[in-house]
Design an enzyme around this catalytic site. Structure first.
Site, PDB file in Angstrom:
ATOM      1  N   SER A   1       0.737  -1.169   0.000  1.00 12.10           N
ATOM      2  CA  SER A   1      -0.055  -0.021   0.019  1.00 12.10           C
ATOM      3  C   SER A   1       0.949   1.459   0.076  1.00 12.10           C
ATOM      4  O   SER A   1       0.398   2.395   0.017  1.00 12.10           O
ATOM      5  CB  SER A   1      -0.924  -0.046   1.280  1.00 12.10           C
ATOM      6  OG  SER A   1      -1.963  -0.920   0.818  1.00 12.10           O
TER       7      SER A   1
ATOM      8  N   LYS B   1       0.141   3.878  -2.690  1.00 10.56           N
ATOM      9  CA  LYS B   1      -1.070   4.852  -2.661  1.00 10.56           C
ATOM     10  C   LYS B   1      -0.416   6.249  -2.643  1.00 10.56           C
ATOM     11  O   LYS B   1      -0.877   7.315  -2.754  1.00 10.56           O
ATOM     12  CB  LYS B   1      -1.901   4.453  -1.469  1.00 10.56           C
ATOM     13  CG  LYS B   1      -2.708   3.517  -1.613  1.00 10.56           C
ATOM     14  CD  LYS B   1      -3.672   3.246  -0.408  1.00 10.56           C
ATOM     15  CE  LYS B   1      -4.502   1.961  -0.756  1.00 10.56           C
ATOM     16  NZ  LYS B   1      -4.056   0.508  -0.347  1.00 10.56           N
TER      17      LYS B   1
ATOM     18  N   SER C   1      -5.909   3.725   4.350  1.00 13.78           N
ATOM     19  CA  SER C   1      -5.412   2.764   3.268  1.00 13.78           C
ATOM     20  C   SER C   1      -6.608   2.028   2.656  1.00 13.78           C
ATOM     21  O   SER C   1      -6.448   1.105   2.058  1.00 13.78           O
ATOM     22  CB  SER C   1      -4.443   1.552   3.912  1.00 13.78           C
ATOM     23  OG  SER C   1      -3.620   1.148   2.679  1.00 13.78           O
TER      24      SER C   1
ATOM     25  N   LYS D   1       3.189   6.557   5.083  1.00 15.69           N
ATOM     26  CA  LYS D   1       2.481   5.312   4.276  1.00 15.69           C
ATOM     27  C   LYS D   1       3.018   3.817   4.737  1.00 15.69           C
ATOM     28  O   LYS D   1       4.025   3.756   4.430  1.00 15.69           O
ATOM     29  CB  LYS D   1       2.220   5.554   2.815  1.00 15.69           C
ATOM     30  CG  LYS D   1       1.079   4.684   2.354  1.00 15.69           C
ATOM     31  CD  LYS D   1      -0.167   5.173   2.710  1.00 15.69           C
ATOM     32  CE  LYS D   1      -1.387   4.232   2.411  1.00 15.69           C
ATOM     33  NZ  LYS D   1      -1.257   3.230   3.648  1.00 15.69           N
TER      34      LYS D   1
END
Length: 439
Positions: free
Chosen positions: A53, A56, A117, A242
């Site tokens: 993720s 992202k 997320s 992140k």
């Protein structure tokens, strides 16, 4: 090529520009100065690894860029389609469930993506910007090239393994493909994201938020970045960025923290503990090692002051001017994040612009005050190299050298008299030499 002269500003023993003494347990890791992009630590930083993720961050970058250029608006409404609805209902993945007949603003989808997320929300954003996730993936790979990333491949907007799309993954990739990047490329993306769009940190640093507050669909979202100061592995100054976890990528985290005028960006990919076991705690513990080292051992120092003049080269000769030379100095200072006590390891090197000099190394009048005549760059005395995420970072280690005052062009009469004086001076010199030769 430009003429080069060097002079040492400081004395002291040379110190090796060595790798930080860190034992980061991860398949790939890197730490950089978040303001200049200088690489301070790296481990397998160019290996192509899963990012999960952390992908992202690219979706965030493209969204914020689209907002900036008016292509998308924060209050723009998204109508949920079949794919986004199905993905968002899978609670084995990180998600906020979206109603099949629901409408959601881009802002609340962005918050769900950046804080929680949320994968369905991420695909919704991709579809809004590009019409389909397949088209958006093409934008991701193109933007990666534009940002100077070298080791990467995006196959979807979320970072999920394509198998989790259950046959509905973006076209052009395999059933079990997953996004990959190197630690260096991931850090470069993070660096560009927080420097080009610093507002991303306001959302990324939100520890908790209620999605659809005041409705029957409300969901409590806790940020997956548990290093935010108020969460379980809180660290002072952390405000992003992140996390990412899949079976393929392992436990990953791109972190950033700011304190005492310093900002660091760190990346760990497939982080483990000392026994080789992956886990949420492991990725934050390994990140903490880098933050601790950075904040303890690095200081922002002024290496070259404003209006610094190189010894033995404080002025440059000028031809055809009212004055025969012009003083030069640095236009501004050079400030760098360096290891404590390492200030003496940096040597300023003067580079003059050859295109502005004649064969005798003279400037030609008129010369204007503030006119650039070259630059000073920093070079480690020990022969090491200052490494940056990209070529633009090198600009942080150099500064323009400019004229300290103006020198007007001499009028024709003065130039003529100088010519005559020069002629008779040469003639007298020849006669003297000849007469001396008689005796």
């Amino acid at each position: 090529m430009a003429a080069v002269m060097s002079v040492s500003l400081f004395t002291g023993l040379d110190k090796a520009h060595a790798q930080a003494p860190l034992n980061v347990n991860a398949a790939g890791a890197i730490m950089v100065d978040g303001q200049s992009g200088e690489v301070l630590y790296q481990k397998n930083a160019d290996s192509l690894l899963g990012i999960a993720s952390m992908s992202k961050m690219m979706t965030e970058y493209i969204l914020l860029d689209s907002i900036k250029h008016g292509k998308v608006k924060w209050d723009q409404q998204y109508n949920v389609d079949e794919l986004v609805w199905k993905i968002s209902q899978d609670r084995s993945l990180s998600n906020v469930p979206l109603r099949r007949d629901g409408k959601y603003s881009i802002r609340e989808l962005y918050q769900a993506m950046a804080i929680y997320s949320a994968n369905g929300a991420t695909i919704a954003i991709a579809e809004t910007i590009a019409g389909s996730e397949t088209n958006f993936v093409k934008m991701m790979n193109k933007k990666a090239q534009e940002l100077g990333l070298k080791d990467f491949k995006f196959v979807n907007s979320t970072g999920l393994n394509n198998s989790e799309y259950k046959g509905s993954h973006p076209q052009g990739s395999g059933e079990t493909d997953e996004n990959v990047m190197s630690s260096r490329a991931t850090a470069t993306l993070a660096f560009r994201l927080i420097n080009d769009f610093p507002e991303v940190l306001k959302t990324a640093s939100t520890p908790k938020m209620v999605f659809r507050e005041g409705t029957t669909d409300k969901i409590n979202m806790e940020n997956w970045n548990w290093m935010l100061p108020s969460l379980v592995y809180g660290y002072p100054g952390v405000d992003g960025l992140k996390t990412g976890t899949t079976d393929f990528a392992g436990y990953c985290f791109t972190g950033t923290a700011s304190r005492d005028g310093k900002r660091f960006i760190t990346v760990v990919q497939n982080a483990t503990d000392g026994k080789g076991n992956g886990g949420y705690k492991a990725r934050f513990d390994e990140t903490r090692k880098m933050f601790d080292y950075g904040f303890t051992n690095y200081t922002k120092e002024q290496i070259v002051p404003k209006h610094y003049q190189v010894k033995g080269k404080k002025a440059i000769p000028v031809t055809k001017g009212k004055e025969d030379n012009v003083k030069v100095y640095t236009k501004s200072s050079i400030n760098m994040l360096i290891l404590n006590g390492d200030k003496g390891n940096y040597k300023p090197v003067l580079v003059l612009d050859k295109n502005k000099l004649n064969k005798k190394g003279e400037l030609t009048a008129p010369v204007k005050k503030g006119e650039k005549v070259g630059y000073i760059k920093l070079v480690p005395k020990n022969g090491g190299k200052i490494s940056f995420l990209n070529g633009k970072g090198a600009n942080k280690t150099q500064v323009d050298v400019v004229a300290a005052q103006s020198v007007e062009k001499a009028n024709w009469f003065v130039l003529m008299m100088r010519g005559i004086g020069g002629f008779f001076g040469d003639l007298w010199g020849s006669i003297s030499s000849a007469v001396t030769g008689w005796f």
